[in-house]
Structure formats: C-alpha cells, structure tokens
Design an enzyme around this catalytic site. Sequence first.
Site, PDB file in Angstrom:
ATOM      1  N   LYS A  70       0.791  -1.220   0.000  1.00 30.00           N
ATOM      2  CA  LYS A  70       0.000   0.000   0.000  1.00 30.00           C
ATOM      3  C   LYS A  70       0.833   1.285   0.000  1.00 30.00           C
ATOM      4  CE  LYS A  70      -3.919  -2.168   2.346  1.00 30.00           C
ATOM      5  NZ  LYS A  70      -5.058  -1.796   1.506  1.00 30.00           N
ATOM      6  N   SER A 129       0.854  -0.485  11.993  1.00 30.90           N
ATOM      7  CA  SER A 129       1.385   0.825  11.614  1.00 30.90           C
ATOM      8  C   SER A 129       1.656   0.929  10.117  1.00 30.90           C
ATOM      9  CB  SER A 129       2.687   1.109  12.384  1.00 30.90           C
ATOM     10  OG  SER A 129       3.662   0.101  12.101  1.00 30.90           O
ATOM     11  N   GLY A 130       1.151  -0.030   9.337  1.00 30.61           N
ATOM     12  CA  GLY A 130       1.376  -0.024   7.898  1.00 30.61           C
ATOM     13  C   GLY A 130       0.353   0.813   7.150  1.00 30.61           C
TER      14      GLY A 130
END
Length: 270
Positions: A70, A129-130
């Site tokens: 992403k 946290s991505g």
Amino acid sequence: MPVTASKETLLCMSLAGRPGNFGVRFHNHLYEQMGLNFYYKTFSPSDLPAAIAGMRSLGIRGCGVSMPFKEACIALIDEMDPSAAAIQSINTIVNTDGHLRAYNTDYIAIAQLVETHAVPRTRFALRGSGGMAKAVAFALRDAGFTDGLIVARNEAAGRALASSTEFEWQAELGAERPPLLVNVTPLGMIGAQSEELAFDKVAIEAAETAFDVVATPARTPFINHADACGKRVITGDEVAAIQALEQFILYTGVTPTDAQYQAAAAFARS
C-alpha cells in the site's frame, strides 16, 4: 449471461502478499450480473515495479493494492487522489490511457462501518502501523475519535502514525484496557499466524467493540473470542465488501443497485 471474453475485454487485478478470493468473486460476479465486459484476477507479485509497469503498458484498467504494497506503490504511480494523498497510503489504482491515479477506498469503508455499527467515540487501541493502519487511524480521527493508542513494535512507523493523527504510541498494549480494539495486522489471517490472537483474552473480555480488518478468514480468533464474550464485532469481510464496491465503481463507472451489491458480497463470502 456471462460476457464472452474478447479483445475488447478490460482486465482488472489486485496485488497482495497473500491473495484471497473475495475480490475475484465479488468483481467477476458483478461483471456477470451487469453484463460488463471485464475480468478480474489477483496476483502476488515478485517484482512490484514490474507489475505496475505491466499494468500501465498492457492497459489493465484497475488494480487493487493490499498488504504489504500500500505504501510501496506510491512511487510508481502518476497522481494521488486526495483520499490517498492525505494518508500516504493507496489501495486502488485506476489506469486511464496509461495515466495511473491512486485512491484509498479502505478509508471510506472504515468510516461507513463506524457509523453503521454505531461505535461509541471511546478510547481505542489500534494494533499496526502499515498502510492499512494509516487508513483506519485517519478514518477514526476524522470520525471524531480523539483518544487513541497506536500499538506497534515498529517504533519509527508507530510514532509517525501517532504523531500524524495526534494519538499516542506504545510498543505493546500492556495493562491498557480500551473499550475499542482494532486489529490492522496479519495476526489471525490464513497462513502462519492464523491461530494467533491480535489482543490477549483479558483485553478482549474488557472491551466493548472488536474490529478486525483481516478478511480471510472473516472469523479470526480475535473476532471469535470477542463474539463469544458478547462484544460488538466488526469483521474484515465487511471492510472488503464496501471498499470493493467503491473500487468497482471507479473501474467501471457504473454503480450497482443495493440488491446487486448485496448479492455479489454474499457470493464472495460463500
């Protein structure tokens, strides 16, 4: 009747580290229902830049982007819609004559689900946290959540996300017992971590709402334990269906009826 493939057939695809069948079934079912000359296929690329270059050069109309791509895709596209630019995370690419524009329909899905499930604006802990965690954290912030904790072992990424959303960061949940727990990691996903709980049982039992973005399976250990304890649960396949609908509209320019959407979502889950 199914549309017969021809040289006019437009291709759409998704790129994921662990591809699933939800998107394939959802999109292709709607194409068939609506008589659209499209076909959808998922891939797990070994060379991301080459995959995106192939999308551009082959005229592939749309591309869904899942973990862990992403953020890595951002440098490979031409333009970012405000939905993606604001959070620096993408999950959808639309190809218009070789021009690649990126969007984030995950954000839209999270915002809708918070409202439809009437989730109280309480303190929450978000694990992850991505790129997907960014979409969730920003959606929660914009929905009026002001008291949040980002739980991430990657300190740099965790602190950066917490800072950009004005939430807190911790490496582990510790003794925290927030009313809302949100999992945005692969914990519980089909594969090596399929049996792992995203949060410990004590935290789940103290919570009011359990929200897991993992879509395969929809019933993760986290969701199963929360449901057994009588908690409000929001599952990843709910996220997948809403964001897939938004992608479908971006790719085709056509909006299905609610009945068509519900039928496609049910088929994708079956």
